[in-house]
Design a protein around this motif. Sequence first.
Motif, PDB file in Angstrom:
ATOM      1  N   HIS A 232     -17.975  17.951  20.625  1.00  0.00           N
ATOM      2  CA  HIS A 232     -17.540  19.565  20.818  1.00  0.00           C
ATOM      3  C   HIS A 232     -18.680  20.258  21.452  1.00  0.00           C
ATOM      4  O   HIS A 232     -19.577  20.128  21.036  1.00  0.00           O
ATOM      5  CB  HIS A 232     -17.073  19.861  19.262  1.00  0.00           C
ATOM      6  N   LYS A 233     -18.165  21.109  22.573  1.00  0.00           N
ATOM      7  CA  LYS A 233     -19.017  21.960  22.988  1.00  0.00           C
ATOM      8  C   LYS A 233     -18.928  23.250  22.526  1.00  0.00           C
ATOM      9  O   LYS A 233     -17.866  24.026  22.517  1.00  0.00           O
ATOM     10  CB  LYS A 233     -18.649  21.728  24.523  1.00  0.00           C
ATOM     11  N   TRP A 234     -20.261  23.938  22.247  1.00  0.00           N
ATOM     12  CA  TRP A 234     -20.234  25.528  21.736  1.00  0.00           C
ATOM     13  C   TRP A 234     -20.988  26.023  23.032  1.00  0.00           C
ATOM     14  O   TRP A 234     -21.316  25.357  24.059  1.00  0.00           O
ATOM     15  CB  TRP A 234     -20.945  25.595  20.519  1.00  0.00           C
ATOM     16  N   GLN A 235     -21.061  27.317  23.079  1.00  0.00           N
ATOM     17  CA  GLN A 235     -22.029  27.789  23.978  1.00  0.00           C
ATOM     18  C   GLN A 235     -23.296  27.403  24.154  1.00  0.00           C
ATOM     19  O   GLN A 235     -23.655  27.279  25.356  1.00  0.00           O
ATOM     20  CB  GLN A 235     -21.960  29.628  23.887  1.00  0.00           C
ATOM     21  N   ASP A 236     -23.981  27.303  23.194  1.00  0.00           N
ATOM     22  CA  ASP A 236     -25.364  26.787  23.476  1.00  0.00           C
ATOM     23  C   ASP A 236     -25.897  25.216  23.223  1.00  0.00           C
ATOM     24  O   ASP A 236     -26.759  24.942  23.622  1.00  0.00           O
ATOM     25  CB  ASP A 236     -26.278  27.476  22.353  1.00  0.00           C
ATOM     26  N   ARG A 237     -24.711  24.459  22.964  1.00  0.00           N
ATOM     27  CA  ARG A 237     -24.996  23.068  22.451  1.00  0.00           C
ATOM     28  C   ARG A 237     -23.673  22.249  22.521  1.00  0.00           C
ATOM     29  O   ARG A 237     -22.549  22.714  22.582  1.00  0.00           O
ATOM     30  CB  ARG A 237     -25.575  23.080  21.312  1.00  0.00           C
ATOM     31  N   ILE A 238     -23.855  20.730  22.816  1.00  0.00           N
ATOM     32  CA  ILE A 238     -22.794  19.989  22.591  1.00  0.00           C
ATOM     33  C   ILE A 238     -23.247  19.087  21.246  1.00  0.00           C
ATOM     34  O   ILE A 238     -24.387  18.693  21.000  1.00  0.00           O
ATOM     35  CB  ILE A 238     -22.647  18.918  23.852  1.00  0.00           C
ATOM     36  N   LYS A 239     -22.432  18.931  20.402  1.00  0.00           N
ATOM     37  CA  LYS A 239     -22.666  18.363  19.122  1.00  0.00           C
ATOM     38  C   LYS A 239     -21.607  17.300  18.747  1.00  0.00           C
ATOM     39  O   LYS A 239     -20.369  17.247  19.300  1.00  0.00           O
ATOM     40  CB  LYS A 239     -22.516  19.158  18.054  1.00  0.00           C
ATOM     41  N   GLN A 240     -21.932  16.134  18.382  1.00  0.00           N
ATOM     42  CA  GLN A 240     -20.893  15.091  18.106  1.00  0.00           C
ATOM     43  C   GLN A 240     -20.613  15.212  16.518  1.00  0.00           C
ATOM     44  O   GLN A 240     -21.500  15.418  15.683  1.00  0.00           O
ATOM     45  CB  GLN A 240     -21.455  13.568  18.008  1.00  0.00           C
ATOM     46  N   VAL A 241     -19.025  15.164  16.369  1.00  0.00           N
ATOM     47  CA  VAL A 241     -18.558  15.468  15.064  1.00  0.00           C
ATOM     48  C   VAL A 241     -17.555  14.364  14.658  1.00  0.00           C
ATOM     49  O   VAL A 241     -17.144  13.682  15.596  1.00  0.00           O
ATOM     50  CB  VAL A 241     -17.879  16.705  15.072  1.00  0.00           C
TER      51      VAL A 241
END
Length: 197
Positions: free
Chosen positions: A43-52
Motif C-alpha cells: 500500500h502506498k501512502w503519501q510518504d511511504r510504501i508499506k507491505q500489509v
Amino acid sequence: MQNRGLNHNWYAVHTRHQHEKTAARILENKGYEIFLPVYAARHKWQDRIKQVSLPLFPCYIFVREGLERWLQILTTPGVCSIVGCGGRPAAIPPSEIESVRRIVERTLRAEPHPFLRSGDMVRVKFGSLVGLEGILIRKNNLTRLVLSVEMLGQSAAVEVDATSVERIPTGSLRNVPNLGTKSISTQTAGLNWVAEA
C-alpha cells in the motif's frame, strides 16, 4: 487452537469491514478454531510504501465448530452473521478450506479474485499444488489458478505455471488420493482466458 472434532464443520462468518482480524482474535481467545487466510499487499501512502497483510476473502473468516455455540459467535464484536441457507448455518466443504489453506501456507503470491462461474476446470499435475483444481486464467502475462468458495461467491487466484496444469472434462471432478480429501467443488464449464492490455 482446540482439537478438531470429527463432527465439527467449517462455517463462514461475515464480519464488519476491516474487522476480520479483530473478530478472529477474539474468537480464538474464546476457544474456537479459526482460519483467516491472508495475502501480502503493498500500500502506498503519501510518504511511504508499506507491505500489509490483508484478508484473502474480505469481510469473512472461517470457524470450525459444532452447532452448540452459535450465540457466542454472533455476539462477538465485529461479527455480523453466519453464512447460511434457509435460516441455518451452511457448512463449507472441507476440500475448499483445504485448498485455500494450501495456497496461503505456500510462499506463492495469492490475491483476491472476482468470483467466476464459467470456464473449464484445470487440475495441477505436479509441484507443491499437485491435485488442486480450479479455473485457469491469464493476467498480465501470468497464469493463475482461481480457487472458489462457492458459498461466499468469492475466489482467490494463485500463480501457476501453465504447463503444470491439465484440463478436466466437464462434470469429471475427481477425488485426489494424496490429499485425503475431495478436490475443489466449483461448478464451472468452458476455458476462461482473461487478457489485460
